[in-house]
Write a protein that holds these residues in place. Structure first.
Motif, PDB file in Angstrom:
ATOM      1  N   TYR A 235       0.838  -1.216   0.000  1.00 53.77           N
ATOM      2  CA  TYR A 235       0.000   0.000   0.000  1.00 53.77           C
ATOM      3  C   TYR A 235       0.867   1.259   0.000  1.00 53.77           C
ATOM      4  CZ  TYR A 235      -2.772   3.796   1.977  1.00 53.77           C
ATOM      5  OH  TYR A 235      -3.347   5.025   2.210  1.00 53.77           O
ATOM      6  N   LYS A 247      -5.442   2.133  -1.884  1.00 54.04           N
ATOM      7  CA  LYS A 247      -6.209   1.255  -1.003  1.00 54.04           C
ATOM      8  C   LYS A 247      -7.387   0.625  -1.727  1.00 54.04           C
ATOM      9  CE  LYS A 247      -8.334   0.973   3.560  1.00 54.04           C
ATOM     10  NZ  LYS A 247      -8.673   1.716   4.810  1.00 54.04           N
ATOM     11  N   SER A 248      -8.132   1.417  -2.473  1.00 56.10           N
ATOM     12  CA  SER A 248      -9.305   0.890  -3.177  1.00 56.10           C
ATOM     13  C   SER A 248      -8.889  -0.080  -4.284  1.00 56.10           C
ATOM     14  CB  SER A 248     -10.141   2.030  -3.759  1.00 56.10           C
ATOM     15  OG  SER A 248      -9.386   2.776  -4.700  1.00 56.10           O
ATOM     16  N   GLU A 251      -7.944  -3.352  -2.616  1.00 52.44           N
ATOM     17  CA  GLU A 251      -9.164  -4.029  -2.162  1.00 52.44           C
ATOM     18  C   GLU A 251      -9.900  -4.664  -3.332  1.00 52.44           C
ATOM     19  OE1 GLU A 251     -11.258  -0.973  -0.086  1.00 52.44           O
ATOM     20  OE2 GLU A 251     -10.167  -1.298   1.808  1.00 52.44           O
ATOM     21  N   SER A 252      -9.920  -3.969  -4.484  1.00 47.54           N
ATOM     22  CA  SER A 252     -10.576  -4.516  -5.676  1.00 47.54           C
ATOM     23  C   SER A 252      -9.876  -5.782  -6.159  1.00 47.54           C
ATOM     24  CB  SER A 252     -10.589  -3.470  -6.793  1.00 47.54           C
ATOM     25  OG  SER A 252     -11.365  -2.350  -6.428  1.00 47.54           O
ATOM     26  N   LYS A 254      -8.395  -7.795  -4.158  1.00 45.24           N
ATOM     27  CA  LYS A 254      -8.412  -8.707  -3.011  1.00 45.24           C
ATOM     28  C   LYS A 254      -6.999  -8.980  -2.489  1.00 45.24           C
ATOM     29  CE  LYS A 254     -12.687 -10.924  -4.512  1.00 45.24           C
ATOM     30  NZ  LYS A 254     -13.376 -12.199  -4.863  1.00 45.24           N
ATOM     31  N   ASP A 256      -4.222  -7.822   0.446  1.00 46.38           N
ATOM     32  CA  ASP A 256      -4.066  -7.186   1.749  1.00 46.38           C
ATOM     33  C   ASP A 256      -3.145  -5.973   1.613  1.00 46.38           C
ATOM     34  OD1 ASP A 256      -3.588  -6.433   4.350  1.00 46.38           O
ATOM     35  OD2 ASP A 256      -2.933  -8.411   5.043  1.00 46.38           O
TER      36      ASP A 256
END
Length: 280
Positions: A235, A247-248, A251-252, A254, A256
């Protein structure tokens, strides 16, 4: 003349006022069994073309010429070129070119000497520019079918690493865009004249289509950013490149956000690249 004999190598160089040059990382292979084993590991067919990186005294060149249709060998050391009239005498299917492989346009060379046909790459790569040579070949855009190279054993371990391994790094991920590097066998430092301080290994890459469906430049940008600081999370390393969307994006995919780059596969780097660069 036995150019894999340490005594005869030393004598040949001395007679011509030459010596192994550290600036070119010259360590001449002096084990005929290893020479033949390397040539065999290329799995050449009689109609194949080969580009050799570093002619040296011509030991591997001679072995390749008996297995391939044509061999073009690039040698940077002008002092060695005059010796090839003796060491490569009688070989009609070899062309030795003076030059720096890092400055060679491989697509142009392929067109001129191989008629544009796919070719194999082989060589005993200088330790200090191994990574540069590998990436120059892989990113050349030339129709390279495979790469078989002698590299430092430590580098071979890095190249053959898998996601999650300690040795997995930017070089590994960069090569995996093109192929899965495989370590075939190790070569003792005692098989060279002069003997280096470390052992070597033969690595091989079979190239086909890129392992992922994003352009090379975008993939490379993500890998560079991800490994920019190994101790930081993926990140934190991707924030500058993703411009606030790291971050998004993770997350998209998957992934960490607290993971490290060495935990990610080439497929995951591709997914990140698609979102950062909006590749449809």
């Amino acid at each position: 003349m036995n150019i894999t004999s340490p005594r005869e190598i030393a004598q040949l160089l001395s007679e011509n006022g030459l010596s192994p040059l550290k600036k070119f990382g010259q360590n001449f292979l002096c084990d005929e069994n290893i020479v033949q084993k390397i040539a065999d590991s290329m799995r050449l067919a009689p109609g194949d073309f080969v580009l050799e990186v570093g002619t040296g005294l011509g030991a591997l060149t001679r072995a390749l010429c008996t297995r391939a249709k044509k061999v073009v060998s690039i040698e940077i050391d002008r002092g060695l070129l005059a010796l090839h009239e003796r060491t490569l005498a009688g070989l009609s299917n070899v062309t030795v070119l003076e030059g720096d492989i890092l400055k060679c346009d491989l697509r142009s060379l392929c067109g001129q000497y191989f008629g544009g046909a796919p070719f194999h790459v082989c060589g005993n790569l200088p330790y200090y520019i191994t990574s540069k040579i590998l990436m120059h070949v892989l990113e050349s855009g030339a129709p390279v079918r495979s790469v078989t190279a002698m590299v430092q054993k430590e580098v071979a371990e890095r190249l053959s690493a898998r996601p999650g391994d300690t040795d997995y790094g930017a070089l590994t991920a960069s090569c995996l865009y093109f192929a899965q590097p495989e370590t075939l066998f190790t070569v003792s430092h005692s098989c060279f004249y002069p003997a280096p301080d470390v052992d070597s290994a033969i690595i091989r890459m079979e190239l086909s289509h890129p392992a992922c469906d994003v352009p090379r430049a975008e993939y490379a940008a993500v890998v560079r950013a991800a490994f920019s600081m190994r101790r930081k999370t993926i990140y934190n390393n991707l924030k500058p490149l993703a411009k606030g969307d790291a971050k998004s994006i993770l997350e998209s995919c998957k992934i960490d956000p607290n993971a490290r780059a060495q935990e990610l596969s080439p497929a995951q780097f591709c997914e990140i690249a698609k979102l950062i660069f909006q590749i449809l």
